[in-house]
Design a protein around this motif. Structure first.
Motif, PDB file in Angstrom:
ATOM      1  N   ALA A 128      -9.468   0.202  -7.939  1.00 25.64           N
ATOM      2  CA  ALA A 128      -9.569  -1.254  -8.087  1.00 25.64           C
ATOM      3  C   ALA A 128      -8.482  -1.849  -8.972  1.00 25.64           C
ATOM      4  O   ALA A 128      -7.973  -2.926  -8.686  1.00 25.64           O
ATOM      5  CB  ALA A 128     -10.941  -1.613  -8.635  1.00 25.64           C
ATOM      6  N   ALA A 129      -8.087  -1.165 -10.033  1.00 19.95           N
ATOM      7  CA  ALA A 129      -7.107  -1.718 -10.966  1.00 19.95           C
ATOM      8  C   ALA A 129      -5.716  -1.840 -10.365  1.00 19.95           C
ATOM      9  O   ALA A 129      -4.896  -2.616 -10.844  1.00 19.95           O
ATOM     10  CB  ALA A 129      -7.039  -0.854 -12.218  1.00 19.95           C
ATOM     11  N   GLU A 130      -5.440  -1.070  -9.314  1.00 15.61           N
ATOM     12  CA  GLU A 130      -4.104  -1.089  -8.730  1.00 15.61           C
ATOM     13  C   GLU A 130      -4.106  -1.563  -7.282  1.00 15.61           C
ATOM     14  O   GLU A 130      -3.101  -1.477  -6.599  1.00 15.61           O
ATOM     15  CB  GLU A 130      -3.504   0.320  -8.817  1.00 15.61           C
ATOM     16  N   LYS A 131      -5.227  -2.113  -6.819  1.00 20.18           N
ATOM     17  CA  LYS A 131      -5.388  -2.457  -5.408  1.00 20.18           C
ATOM     18  C   LYS A 131      -4.806  -3.827  -5.059  1.00 20.18           C
ATOM     19  O   LYS A 131      -5.008  -4.803  -5.758  1.00 20.18           O
ATOM     20  CB  LYS A 131      -6.872  -2.449  -5.056  1.00 20.18           C
ATOM     21  N   VAL A 132      -4.069  -3.866  -3.941  1.00 19.25           N
ATOM     22  CA  VAL A 132      -3.600  -5.107  -3.331  1.00 19.25           C
ATOM     23  C   VAL A 132      -4.014  -5.021  -1.871  1.00 19.25           C
ATOM     24  O   VAL A 132      -3.808  -3.991  -1.227  1.00 19.25           O
ATOM     25  CB  VAL A 132      -2.068  -5.249  -3.438  1.00 19.25           C
ATOM     26  N   ILE A 133      -4.596  -6.098  -1.349  1.00 23.16           N
ATOM     27  CA  ILE A 133      -5.037  -6.076   0.040  1.00 23.16           C
ATOM     28  C   ILE A 133      -4.058  -6.874   0.886  1.00 23.16           C
ATOM     29  O   ILE A 133      -3.706  -8.004   0.552  1.00 23.16           O
ATOM     30  CB  ILE A 133      -6.452  -6.648   0.184  1.00 23.16           C
ATOM     31  N   GLY A 134      -3.587  -6.259   1.958  1.00 24.19           N
ATOM     32  CA  GLY A 134      -2.663  -6.906   2.879  1.00 24.19           C
ATOM     33  C   GLY A 134      -2.770  -6.258   4.238  1.00 24.19           C
ATOM     34  O   GLY A 134      -2.937  -5.037   4.341  1.00 24.19           O
ATOM     35  N   ALA A 135      -2.696  -7.044   5.278  1.00 24.20           N
ATOM     36  CA  ALA A 135      -2.792  -6.557   6.657  1.00 24.20           C
ATOM     37  C   ALA A 135      -4.094  -5.799   6.874  1.00 24.20           C
ATOM     38  O   ALA A 135      -4.147  -4.823   7.613  1.00 24.20           O
ATOM     39  CB  ALA A 135      -1.585  -5.685   7.010  1.00 24.20           C
ATOM     40  N   GLY A 136      -5.163  -6.211   6.156  1.00 21.89           N
ATOM     41  CA  GLY A 136      -6.469  -5.606   6.338  1.00 21.89           C
ATOM     42  C   GLY A 136      -6.636  -4.245   5.703  1.00 21.89           C
ATOM     43  O   GLY A 136      -7.621  -3.558   5.962  1.00 21.89           O
ATOM     44  N   LYS A 137      -5.697  -3.825   4.875  1.00 27.79           N
ATOM     45  CA  LYS A 137      -5.765  -2.509   4.244  1.00 27.79           C
ATOM     46  C   LYS A 137      -5.554  -2.637   2.747  1.00 27.79           C
ATOM     47  O   LYS A 137      -5.031  -3.644   2.262  1.00 27.79           O
ATOM     48  CB  LYS A 137      -4.700  -1.584   4.829  1.00 27.79           C
ATOM     49  N   SER A 138      -5.932  -1.581   2.004  1.00 26.24           N
ATOM     50  CA  SER A 138      -5.729  -1.553   0.554  1.00 26.24           C
ATOM     51  C   SER A 138      -4.471  -0.758   0.237  1.00 26.24           C
ATOM     52  O   SER A 138      -4.283   0.355   0.735  1.00 26.24           O
ATOM     53  CB  SER A 138      -6.927  -0.889  -0.123  1.00 26.24           C
ATOM     54  N   TRP A 139      -3.612  -1.337  -0.598  1.00 23.85           N
ATOM     55  CA  TRP A 139      -2.328  -0.731  -0.960  1.00 23.85           C
ATOM     56  C   TRP A 139      -2.230  -0.625  -2.472  1.00 23.85           C
ATOM     57  O   TRP A 139      -2.847  -1.393  -3.201  1.00 23.85           O
ATOM     58  CB  TRP A 139      -1.175  -1.609  -0.486  1.00 23.85           C
ATOM     59  N   HIS A 140      -1.416   0.308  -2.972  1.00 19.82           N
ATOM     60  CA  HIS A 140      -1.034   0.305  -4.383  1.00 19.82           C
ATOM     61  C   HIS A 140      -0.078  -0.866  -4.587  1.00 19.82           C
ATOM     62  O   HIS A 140       0.688  -1.203  -3.679  1.00 19.82           O
ATOM     63  CB  HIS A 140      -0.279   1.596  -4.765  1.00 19.82           C
ATOM     64  N   LYS A 141      -0.064  -1.440  -5.774  1.00 19.23           N
ATOM     65  CA  LYS A 141       0.877  -2.527  -6.057  1.00 19.23           C
ATOM     66  C   LYS A 141       2.311  -2.064  -5.832  1.00 19.23           C
ATOM     67  O   LYS A 141       3.135  -2.787  -5.291  1.00 19.23           O
ATOM     68  CB  LYS A 141       0.715  -3.016  -7.499  1.00 19.23           C
ATOM     69  N   SER A 142       2.608  -0.829  -6.238  1.00 16.28           N
ATOM     70  CA  SER A 142       3.976  -0.311  -6.099  1.00 16.28           C
ATOM     71  C   SER A 142       4.344   0.008  -4.646  1.00 16.28           C
ATOM     72  O   SER A 142       5.521   0.064  -4.310  1.00 16.28           O
ATOM     73  CB  SER A 142       4.163   0.933  -6.963  1.00 16.28           C
ATOM     74  N   CYS A 143       3.360   0.205  -3.778  1.00 23.46           N
ATOM     75  CA  CYS A 143       3.620   0.490  -2.362  1.00 23.46           C
ATOM     76  C   CYS A 143       3.618  -0.766  -1.505  1.00 23.46           C
ATOM     77  O   CYS A 143       3.972  -0.706  -0.326  1.00 23.46           O
ATOM     78  CB  CYS A 143       2.572   1.461  -1.820  1.00 23.46           C
ATOM     79  N   PHE A 144       3.224  -1.894  -2.057  1.00 28.11           N
ATOM     80  CA  PHE A 144       3.103  -3.144  -1.315  1.00 28.11           C
ATOM     81  C   PHE A 144       4.480  -3.783  -1.197  1.00 28.11           C
ATOM     82  O   PHE A 144       4.782  -4.797  -1.803  1.00 28.11           O
ATOM     83  CB  PHE A 144       2.097  -4.058  -2.015  1.00 28.11           C
ATOM     84  N   ARG A 145       5.374  -3.116  -0.403  1.00 32.05           N
ATOM     85  CA  ARG A 145       6.769  -3.527  -0.243  1.00 32.05           C
ATOM     86  C   ARG A 145       7.134  -3.490   1.233  1.00 32.05           C
ATOM     87  O   ARG A 145       6.519  -2.779   2.020  1.00 32.05           O
ATOM     88  CB  ARG A 145       7.697  -2.581  -1.006  1.00 32.05           C
ATOM     89  N   CYS A 146       8.205  -4.205   1.560  1.00 36.53           N
ATOM     90  CA  CYS A 146       8.703  -4.222   2.932  1.00 36.53           C
ATOM     91  C   CYS A 146       9.137  -2.808   3.337  1.00 36.53           C
ATOM     92  O   CYS A 146       9.825  -2.113   2.575  1.00 36.53           O
ATOM     93  CB  CYS A 146       9.884  -5.181   3.040  1.00 36.53           C
ATOM     94  N   ALA A 147       8.736  -2.380   4.534  1.00 35.79           N
ATOM     95  CA  ALA A 147       9.072  -1.039   5.014  1.00 35.79           C
ATOM     96  C   ALA A 147      10.567  -0.890   5.283  1.00 35.79           C
ATOM     97  O   ALA A 147      11.096   0.227   5.257  1.00 35.79           O
ATOM     98  CB  ALA A 147       8.287  -0.732   6.286  1.00 35.79           C
ATOM     99  N   LYS A 148      11.296  -1.993   5.535  1.00 33.73           N
ATOM    100  CA  LYS A 148      12.729  -1.919   5.827  1.00 33.73           C
ATOM    101  C   LYS A 148      13.588  -2.090   4.585  1.00 33.73           C
ATOM    102  O   LYS A 148      14.408  -1.239   4.271  1.00 33.73           O
ATOM    103  CB  LYS A 148      13.128  -2.995   6.857  1.00 33.73           C
ATOM    104  N   CYS A 149      13.425  -3.213   3.859  1.00 32.51           N
ATOM    105  CA  CYS A 149      14.334  -3.511   2.741  1.00 32.51           C
ATOM    106  C   CYS A 149      13.756  -3.184   1.366  1.00 32.51           C
ATOM    107  O   CYS A 149      14.478  -3.202   0.372  1.00 32.51           O
ATOM    108  CB  CYS A 149      14.765  -4.980   2.783  1.00 32.51           C
TER     109      CYS A 149
END
Length: 193
Positions: A128-149
């Protein structure tokens, strides 16, 4: 006891309190010299007094005696105190040791906590402390980045395709319409063969 002097009685010493030396608190009268914390004997005033029944305390002693106990209820940043409050008349009780449940039918909530969600980018557990929700999934804040750039994203600046997330610029370049008139900016024309 008869009140021969006609004045109010001090809440501490029970002697007559005259107007010039009177301090009032919660409907009781005190001598200025008696208006002290019951524990540490500090002088009190209207901003530092805490009342419990007929007893008066400074806020610090009141908190130690009657306030919440346990981790997180310290006396300021970086404070570690081993005072268990025996001087205030508090009896310390040992907490029973932790015993894990032997119930084979754990609740759905407990099962969900035990198997936390996984980040789609790194496949590690997301708490929970590091969770960001995007595109219907839970991501780490550090992984919540563009896959290309690799640009950091927010829920308003992302576009998703096939389970991956992209910034809007990279999404438009890679998955947007192609051909004449759908270039990179105003007036840009791209010819694709």
């Amino acid at each position: 006891m008869p009140n021969w002097g006609g004045g109010k009685k001090c809440g501490v010493c029970q002697k007559t309190v005259y107007f010039a030396e009177e301090v009032q608190c919660e409907g009781s009268s005190f001598h200025k010299s008696c208006f002290l914390c019951m524990v540490c004997k500090k002088n009190l005033d209207s901003t530092t007094v805490a009342v419990h029944g007929e007893e008066i305390y400074c806020k610090s002693c009141y908190g130690k005696k009657y306030g919440p106990k346990g981790y997180g209820y310290g006396q300021g940043a970086g404070t570690l105190s081993t005072d268990k409050g025996e001087s205030l008349g508090i009896k310390h009780e040992e907490a029973p040791g932790h015993r894990p449940t032997t119930n084979p039918n754990a609740s759905k909530f407990a099962q969900k906590i035990g198997s936390s969600e996984r980040c789609p980018r790194c496949s590690q557990a997301v708490y929970a402390a590091e969770k960001v929700i995007g595109a219907g999934k839970s991501w780490h804040k550090s992984c919540f980045r563009c896959a290309k750039c690799g640009k950091g994203l927010e829920s308003t600046t992302l576009a998703d395709k096939d389970g991956e997330i992209y910034c809007k610029g990279c999404y438009a370049k890679n998955f947007g319409p192609k051909g004449f008139g759908f270039g990179q900016g105003a007036g840009a024309l791209v010819h694709s063969e």
